[in-house]
Design a protein around this motif. Structure first.
Motif, PDB file in Angstrom:
ATOM      1  N   VAL A  59      -4.723   0.623  -6.313  1.00 37.96           N
ATOM      2  CA  VAL A  59      -3.540   1.004  -5.532  1.00 37.96           C
ATOM      3  C   VAL A  59      -2.379   1.322  -6.474  1.00 37.96           C
ATOM      4  O   VAL A  59      -1.645   2.289  -6.275  1.00 37.96           O
ATOM      5  CB  VAL A  59      -3.140  -0.105  -4.534  1.00 37.96           C
ATOM      6  CG1 VAL A  59      -1.773   0.172  -3.915  1.00 37.96           C
ATOM      7  CG2 VAL A  59      -4.197  -0.248  -3.445  1.00 37.96           C
ATOM      8  N   GLY A  60      -2.245   0.533  -7.542  1.00 39.30           N
ATOM      9  CA  GLY A  60      -1.160   0.752  -8.500  1.00 39.30           C
ATOM     10  C   GLY A  60      -1.328   2.011  -9.331  1.00 39.30           C
ATOM     11  O   GLY A  60      -0.332   2.590  -9.789  1.00 39.30           O
ATOM     12  N   SER A  61      -2.559   2.459  -9.527  1.00 42.22           N
ATOM     13  CA  SER A  61      -2.789   3.615 -10.393  1.00 42.22           C
ATOM     14  C   SER A  61      -2.826   4.950  -9.637  1.00 42.22           C
ATOM     15  O   SER A  61      -2.793   6.001 -10.253  1.00 42.22           O
ATOM     16  CB  SER A  61      -4.087   3.435 -11.179  1.00 42.22           C
ATOM     17  OG  SER A  61      -5.197   3.454 -10.308  1.00 42.22           O
ATOM     18  N   ARG A  62      -2.869   4.909  -8.322  1.00 38.35           N
ATOM     19  CA  ARG A  62      -2.888   6.154  -7.554  1.00 38.35           C
ATOM     20  C   ARG A  62      -1.465   6.551  -7.149  1.00 38.35           C
ATOM     21  O   ARG A  62      -0.553   5.741  -7.201  1.00 38.35           O
ATOM     22  CB  ARG A  62      -3.764   6.018  -6.308  1.00 38.35           C
ATOM     23  CG  ARG A  62      -3.201   5.004  -5.303  1.00 38.35           C
ATOM     24  CD  ARG A  62      -3.691   5.288  -3.912  1.00 38.35           C
ATOM     25  NE  ARG A  62      -3.497   4.212  -2.974  1.00 38.35           N
ATOM     26  CZ  ARG A  62      -2.332   3.840  -2.438  1.00 38.35           C
ATOM     27  NH1 ARG A  62      -1.229   4.435  -2.798  1.00 38.35           N
ATOM     28  NH2 ARG A  62      -2.266   2.849  -1.570  1.00 38.35           N
ATOM     29  N   LEU A  63      -1.319   7.786  -6.745  1.00 38.17           N
ATOM     30  CA  LEU A  63      -0.037   8.254  -6.237  1.00 38.17           C
ATOM     31  C   LEU A  63       0.173   7.635  -4.856  1.00 38.17           C
ATOM     32  O   LEU A  63      -0.657   7.816  -3.959  1.00 38.17           O
ATOM     33  CB  LEU A  63      -0.031   9.787  -6.146  1.00 38.17           C
ATOM     34  CG  LEU A  63       1.262  10.437  -5.671  1.00 38.17           C
ATOM     35  CD1 LEU A  63       2.416  10.132  -6.634  1.00 38.17           C
ATOM     36  CD2 LEU A  63       1.072  11.942  -5.537  1.00 38.17           C
ATOM     37  N   SER A  64       1.233   6.888  -4.702  1.00 38.59           N
ATOM     38  CA  SER A  64       1.482   6.196  -3.440  1.00 38.59           C
ATOM     39  C   SER A  64       1.855   7.181  -2.338  1.00 38.59           C
ATOM     40  O   SER A  64       2.418   8.247  -2.613  1.00 38.59           O
ATOM     41  CB  SER A  64       2.602   5.172  -3.609  1.00 38.59           C
ATOM     42  OG  SER A  64       3.850   5.826  -3.732  1.00 38.59           O
ATOM     43  N   PRO A  65       1.568   6.829  -1.092  1.00 39.60           N
ATOM     44  CA  PRO A  65       1.994   7.679   0.019  1.00 39.60           C
ATOM     45  C   PRO A  65       3.518   7.891   0.022  1.00 39.60           C
ATOM     46  O   PRO A  65       3.993   8.957   0.369  1.00 39.60           O
ATOM     47  CB  PRO A  65       1.540   6.911   1.262  1.00 39.60           C
ATOM     48  CG  PRO A  65       0.400   6.074   0.795  1.00 39.60           C
ATOM     49  CD  PRO A  65       0.745   5.709  -0.619  1.00 39.60           C
ATOM     50  N   GLU A  66       4.254   6.868  -0.396  1.00 38.55           N
ATOM     51  CA  GLU A  66       5.712   6.985  -0.441  1.00 38.55           C
ATOM     52  C   GLU A  66       6.128   8.103  -1.403  1.00 38.55           C
ATOM     53  O   GLU A  66       6.904   8.988  -1.047  1.00 38.55           O
ATOM     54  CB  GLU A  66       6.341   5.662  -0.883  1.00 38.55           C
ATOM     55  CG  GLU A  66       7.851   5.719  -0.994  1.00 38.55           C
ATOM     56  CD  GLU A  66       8.448   4.434  -1.520  1.00 38.55           C
ATOM     57  OE1 GLU A  66       9.455   3.993  -0.948  1.00 38.55           O
ATOM     58  OE2 GLU A  66       7.912   3.874  -2.510  1.00 38.55           O
ATOM     59  N   LYS A  67       5.612   8.071  -2.631  1.00 42.19           N
ATOM     60  CA  LYS A  67       5.974   9.075  -3.631  1.00 42.19           C
ATOM     61  C   LYS A  67       5.430  10.458  -3.284  1.00 42.19           C
ATOM     62  O   LYS A  67       6.051  11.465  -3.583  1.00 42.19           O
ATOM     63  CB  LYS A  67       5.499   8.644  -5.019  1.00 42.19           C
ATOM     64  CG  LYS A  67       6.297   7.483  -5.561  1.00 42.19           C
ATOM     65  CD  LYS A  67       5.848   7.074  -6.941  1.00 42.19           C
ATOM     66  CE  LYS A  67       6.660   5.879  -7.395  1.00 42.19           C
ATOM     67  NZ  LYS A  67       6.062   5.193  -8.512  1.00 42.19           N
ATOM     68  N   ALA A  68       4.271  10.501  -2.646  1.00 44.61           N
ATOM     69  CA  ALA A  68       3.658  11.771  -2.260  1.00 44.61           C
ATOM     70  C   ALA A  68       4.277  12.324  -0.977  1.00 44.61           C
ATOM     71  O   ALA A  68       3.964  13.441  -0.581  1.00 44.61           O
ATOM     72  CB  ALA A  68       2.159  11.596  -2.073  1.00 44.61           C
ATOM     73  N   ILE A 121       0.844  -1.204   0.000  1.00 48.61           N
ATOM     74  CA  ILE A 121       0.000   0.000   0.000  1.00 48.61           C
ATOM     75  C   ILE A 121       0.876   1.251   0.000  1.00 48.61           C
ATOM     76  O   ILE A 121       0.644   2.186  -0.767  1.00 48.61           O
ATOM     77  CB  ILE A 121      -0.937   0.014   1.230  1.00 48.61           C
ATOM     78  CG1 ILE A 121      -1.969  -1.101   1.151  1.00 48.61           C
ATOM     79  CG2 ILE A 121      -1.642   1.364   1.356  1.00 48.61           C
ATOM     80  CD1 ILE A 121      -2.741  -1.299   2.439  1.00 48.61           C
ATOM     81  N   PHE A 122       1.878   1.281   0.874  1.00 49.24           N
ATOM     82  CA  PHE A 122       2.734   2.456   1.014  1.00 49.24           C
ATOM     83  C   PHE A 122       3.479   2.770  -0.288  1.00 49.24           C
ATOM     84  O   PHE A 122       3.522   3.915  -0.733  1.00 49.24           O
ATOM     85  CB  PHE A 122       3.732   2.247   2.158  1.00 49.24           C
ATOM     86  CG  PHE A 122       4.681   3.395   2.337  1.00 49.24           C
ATOM     87  CD1 PHE A 122       4.229   4.635   2.771  1.00 49.24           C
ATOM     88  CD2 PHE A 122       6.036   3.238   2.081  1.00 49.24           C
ATOM     89  CE1 PHE A 122       5.112   5.699   2.942  1.00 49.24           C
ATOM     90  CE2 PHE A 122       6.912   4.298   2.244  1.00 49.24           C
ATOM     91  CZ  PHE A 122       6.457   5.535   2.671  1.00 49.24           C
ATOM     92  N   GLU A 123       4.029   1.753  -0.921  1.00 47.38           N
ATOM     93  CA  GLU A 123       4.824   1.948  -2.137  1.00 47.38           C
ATOM     94  C   GLU A 123       3.978   1.951  -3.411  1.00 47.38           C
ATOM     95  O   GLU A 123       4.484   2.305  -4.471  1.00 47.38           O
ATOM     96  CB  GLU A 123       5.872   0.840  -2.267  1.00 47.38           C
ATOM     97  CG  GLU A 123       6.891   0.825  -1.162  1.00 47.38           C
ATOM     98  CD  GLU A 123       7.820  -0.377  -1.249  1.00 47.38           C
ATOM     99  OE1 GLU A 123       7.657  -1.239  -2.156  1.00 47.38           O
ATOM    100  OE2 GLU A 123       8.728  -0.463  -0.398  1.00 47.38           O
ATOM    101  N   GLY A 124       2.731   1.496  -3.323  1.00 49.95           N
ATOM    102  CA  GLY A 124       1.926   1.309  -4.527  1.00 49.95           C
ATOM    103  C   GLY A 124       2.416   0.107  -5.321  1.00 49.95           C
ATOM    104  O   GLY A 124       2.272   0.036  -6.535  1.00 49.95           O
ATOM    105  N   ASN A 125       2.960  -0.871  -4.618  1.00 48.96           N
ATOM    106  CA  ASN A 125       3.591  -2.039  -5.227  1.00 48.96           C
ATOM    107  C   ASN A 125       2.555  -3.157  -5.393  1.00 48.96           C
ATOM    108  O   ASN A 125       2.245  -3.889  -4.447  1.00 48.96           O
ATOM    109  CB  ASN A 125       4.755  -2.490  -4.352  1.00 48.96           C
ATOM    110  CG  ASN A 125       5.580  -3.585  -4.977  1.00 48.96           C
ATOM    111  OD1 ASN A 125       5.067  -4.423  -5.708  1.00 48.96           O
ATOM    112  ND2 ASN A 125       6.858  -3.578  -4.669  1.00 48.96           N
ATOM    113  N   THR A 126       2.048  -3.294  -6.614  1.00 50.50           N
ATOM    114  CA  THR A 126       0.997  -4.287  -6.881  1.00 50.50           C
ATOM    115  C   THR A 126       1.507  -5.721  -6.798  1.00 50.50           C
ATOM    116  O   THR A 126       0.756  -6.625  -6.437  1.00 50.50           O
ATOM    117  CB  THR A 126       0.346  -4.031  -8.247  1.00 50.50           C
ATOM    118  OG1 THR A 126       1.349  -4.085  -9.260  1.00 50.50           O
ATOM    119  CG2 THR A 126      -0.346  -2.674  -8.284  1.00 50.50           C
TER     120      THR A 126
END
Length: 148
Positions: free
Chosen positions: A84-93, A46-51
């Motif tokens: 989750v993969g298509s949104r801006l991840s909390p890590e990147k944001a 979830i944090f990384e957006g890692n599918t």
């Protein structure tokens, strides 16, 4: 006299004769495995957006239900993972991300987990059901709600 004999007969049976015995030593090991699955796959995914990580921890036919800001929510695991993969991840944001494991209850090959995940402006409470399939703990159901 008959009543006394019936009562004596009933007390001759063990009260837990058919109850499932829960092995707390084994459950400690299983709880550790579930914590690892949550921390290394679910939370990190979830944090990384890692599918790829999320696909490792979700059963392919898992379902998600709940409400977000009062709006009903329903998705398949695949729809959720793609989202989750298509949104801006909390890590990147560089957004706040605070996951917390509140409880883990394990009985045999099933587990019920309660989580609190704070990210962006959401305060999610999750109830996640795990099932141990082919020796691996997988999420088979997730319910969630966003609390103001």
């Amino acid at each position: 006299m008959k009543i006394v004999l019936i009562i004596a007969w009933l007390f001759s049976f063990p009260l837990n004769g058919h109850a499932q015995k829960i092995d707390t030593m084994k459950n400690g090991t299983e709880e550790t495995a579930i914590r690892t699955a949550l921390e290394q796959y679910y939370f990190k995914g979830i944090f990384e957006g890692n599918t790829a990580l999320l696909r490792e921890v979700f059963f392919k036919d898992a379902l998600l239900f709940g409400d977000i800001k009062g709006v009903p929510y329903y998705k398949t695991a695949e729809q959720y993972i793609e989202g989750v993969g298509s949104r801006l991840s909390p890590e990147k944001a560089k957004a706040p991300f605070h996951p917390e494991i509140i409880s883990i209850d394990v009985i045999n090959s099933i587990a019920a987990v309660k989580l609190n995940v704070k990210m962006y402006d959401f305060n999610y409470y999750n109830f996640i059901t795990f099932h141990k399939i082919n020796g691996k703990w997988l999420i088979v159901n997730k319910t969630l709600t966003d609390v103001e």
